[in-house]
Scaffold this active site. Structure first.
Site, PDB file in Angstrom:
ATOM      1  N   ASP A  23       0.821  -1.223   0.000  1.00 33.96           N
ATOM      2  CA  ASP A  23       0.000   0.000   0.000  1.00 33.96           C
ATOM      3  C   ASP A  23       0.852   1.270   0.000  1.00 33.96           C
ATOM      4  O   ASP A  23       0.424   2.315   0.485  1.00 33.96           O
ATOM      5  CB  ASP A  23      -0.952   0.030   1.211  1.00 33.96           C
ATOM      6  CG  ASP A  23      -1.816  -1.208   1.320  1.00 33.96           C
ATOM      7  OD1 ASP A  23      -2.487  -1.537   0.331  1.00 33.96           O
ATOM      8  OD2 ASP A  23      -1.799  -1.851   2.383  1.00 33.96           O
ATOM      9  N   GLN A  52       2.191  -6.004  -3.321  1.00 32.88           N
ATOM     10  CA  GLN A  52       2.439  -6.076  -1.874  1.00 32.88           C
ATOM     11  C   GLN A  52       3.726  -5.312  -1.504  1.00 32.88           C
ATOM     12  O   GLN A  52       4.027  -4.315  -2.125  1.00 32.88           O
ATOM     13  CB  GLN A  52       2.500  -7.539  -1.398  1.00 32.88           C
ATOM     14  CG  GLN A  52       1.148  -8.246  -1.398  1.00 32.88           C
ATOM     15  CD  GLN A  52       0.796  -8.869  -2.727  1.00 32.88           C
ATOM     16  OE1 GLN A  52       1.638  -9.437  -3.414  1.00 32.88           O
ATOM     17  NE2 GLN A  52      -0.453  -8.778  -3.115  1.00 32.88           N
TER      18      GLN A  52
END
Length: 445
Positions: free
Chosen positions: A22, A235
Site C-alpha cells: 500500500d 504487496q
C-alpha cells in the site's frame, strides 16, 4: 560493406514496495510509463490493489499492470503471478467500459498458475477456523492466493496453458477438486462442484486464449528491440514469503530479485530498483508493527494518518494500521532489494504535524539494534527508538519542485536518506500522476 543497424537495448526499472504494501506503487508506475513501452507484473495476484488518480478520476487495478492506463503501453502478466480467470475477465471488462483498449496489448504467461473456486473456499475456511480457534488470523484477503501457490509448489497446479486442452484440464481438475474438498469438509465448509468449476473455466478459456503468450520471450525481445520496461511488484518487501514478518506474510516473493524469475528473464535485464515508501508507515491485517499508533482516538497522530491519508485497503476495504516511519525496517528492505533510489509518497499527509518522530532502531533484549530483526517474535519484543524532527505548517500538496518544499520537509527527507543509506530520487505530493517531484529519473542512467 554496410554494417547492419544495431538497436540499443532498452533500460529497465523494477518498482517494489519497501514496507507492508500500500505504498503507492500504482501511481508511480503509471507516472513512469510516460518513458516506458511495457509493464510486467511478476508476482502476486488480485490480492494486490493499485489505485491510480488521473485528471481527478480514480481507477483501482488488482491484476492488470498499471501501464494499462497509458495508450500504447504493452502489459504483461508474468509466470510468477497467480491468475483467477473470472476476476481477470471482470477487470478487463471494467476497464473496457472506461474506453480503454486492453485486449490488444495484454499478454498472459501460459505458465501462470490458476486460482479456481476451491482455492478461494479453502482460503476463507482456513481463516474462519483460525478466528474461531483464536490461533491467530494471518489476515489474508480471502482471494485464494495462498492455496493456489501451495498447489504450484506441490507441482499439481492447473496453469493457464491447460485451458487450451479441455480433456487434460478436466482430468487434472477432478483430482484437485477431490483433494481440496477433503480439506473443505474437514474445516466444516461446503464441498465444491467440479462440473461448475469446469464449465466456468472453459467459458473463460475462449476469451483468454488470444491473450496467452510466451511472456518471458516477448519481454526479452522487446528489451533487445529498444523498449524501456517496468517490472511492477505487488504487496511489499515486509510481506515477502522469505524475508517478511513470517508467518504474517503473503505467499509470493515481493522483492526485486524475483522480478527476473517471475517474468521469465535474466537478472542482467534489471538496471534500476525503485523502492516505494510512504512518509509514514501502514499495515493491513495481522502481524508485528513496532511503530503502530492508535487510529481511533480523534486528534491523535494515528487518527490524522488514517483520515487525512484515507488509509483503507484497495482490495479489502479494511482500515490500515498506521504509525511513524520506521527507518530500521526500511533499511532491511533497502538491503534485500538492492534499492537504487526511493520514491517517498504521501508526504503531504505530514503537513501540519508539529513534531515528527522517526524510528531509527530498537531496544531488544537490553541491546540497541539499527535494523529490523528476522524473527516476528523478536519484532514484537522490539521497543522503537525515536528521533524527533520539527514538522511544518505549510502545505506540500501538489508541489512539483524540490525548492518549493518547506525547509523542514526537505530536512526530514534528507535525514531519511542518511538513516537508510539510499537516495531519494522522487517525492509524491498527492494522488494525481502530476503531483510528483523528480530528482533523478530512473530511466536515465
Amino acid at each position: 560493406m554496410q554494417m547492419p543497424h544495431r538497436v540499443t537495448p532498452g533500460r529497465n526499472v523494477v518498482v517494489v514496495g519497501t514496507q507492508w504494501g500500500d505504498e503507492g506503487k500504482g501511481k508511480v508506475v503509471d507516472w513512469l510509463t510516460d518513458h516506458a513501452q511495457g509493464v510486467v507484473r511478476f508476482q502476486g495476484g488480485h490480492n494486490a490493489g493499485h489505485t491510480l488518480v488521473i485528471a481527478g478520476r480514480k481507477t483501482a487495478l488488482q491484476l492488470i499492470p498499471s501501464g494499462v492506463m497509458r495508450d500504447g503501453v504493452t502489459c504483461y502478466i508474468g509466470n510468477g503471478v497467480v491468475v483467477d480467470p473470472a476476476h481477470l475477465l471482470g477487470e478487463i471488462e471494467r476497464l473496457e467500459a472506461l474506453g480503454l483498449d486492453v485486449r490488444s496489448r495484454l499478454f498472459i504467461s501460459e505458465s501462470c498458475p490458476l486460482i479456481l473456486p476451491f482455492h478461494v473456499a479453502v482460503d476463507r475456511a482456513r481463516e474462519a477456523r483460525r478466528e474461531r480457534t483464536a490461533s491467530g488470523k494471518i489476515g489474508t484477503t480471502g482471494k485464494g492466493i495462498g492455496p493456489a501457490y501451495e498447489d504450484k509448489v506441490a507441482r499439481r497446479a492447473l496453469r493457464v496453458q491447460d485451458l487450451k486442452h479441455p480433456a487434460r484440464f478436466e482430468a487434472r481438475l477432478s483430482e484437485l477438486v477431490e483433494r481440496h474438498n477433503v480439506e473443505l469438509q474437514g474445516l466444516g465448509a461446503a464441498a465444491i462442484d467440479a462440473k461448475a468449476v469446469l464449465d466456468g473455466a472453459m467459458n473463460a478459456a475462449d476469451q483468454l486464449r488470444p491473450l496467452m503468450a510466451d511472456v518471458g520471450y516477448k519481454v526479452y525481445n522487446a528489451h533487445h528491440e529498444g523498449a524501456n520496461l517496468l517490472f511492477e511488484g505487488a504487496q511489499g518487501t515486509l510481506l515477502d514469503i522469505d524475508h517478511g514478518t513470517y508467518p504474517f506474510v503473503t505467499s509470493s516473493n515481493c522483492v526485486a530479485g524475483n522480478a527476473a524469475a517471475g517474468a521469465g528473464v535474466g537478472p542482467g535485464m534489471l538496471h534500476y530498483i525503485l523502492g516505494i515508501t510512504k512518509a509514514y508507515t501502514t499495515r493491513v491485517g495481522s502481524g508485528p508493527f513496532p511503530t503502530e499508533l492508535p487510529i481511533d482516538r480523534e486528534g491523535s497522530v494515528g487518527h490524522h494518518f488514517s483520515t487525512v491519508g484515507q488509509e483503507r485497503g484497495t482490495v479489502t476495504g479494511r482500515a490500515r494500521r498506521c504509525g511513524w516511519l520506521d527507518a530500521a525496517a526500511l533499511k532491511r528492505a533497502i538491503v534485500i532489494n538492492g534499492v537504487s533510489g526511493l520514491c517517498i509518497t504521501k508526504l503531504d499527509v505530514l503537513d501540519g504535524i508539529d513534531q515528527i518522530q522517526v524510528c531509527v532502531g530498537y531496544e531488544l533484549g537490553g541491546q540497541q539494534i539499527d535494523i529490523l530483526p528476522l524473527d516476528a517474535d523478536d519484532i514484537v519484543a522490539c521497543r522503537p527508538v525515536y528521533e524527533s524532527l520539527p514538522g511544518w505548517r505549510e502545505s506540500t500538496a501538489g508541489l512539483t519542485n524540490w525548492e518549493q518544499l518547506p525547509t523542514n520537509a526537505r530536512r526530514y527527507l534528507e535525514r531519511i536518506q542518511q538513516l537508510i543509506g539510499a537516495p531519494i530520487d522522487m517525492v509524491s505530493t498527492g494522488p494525481d500522476r502530476v503531483h510528483t517531484i523528480l530528482l533523478r529519473h530512473p530511466f536515465r542512467p
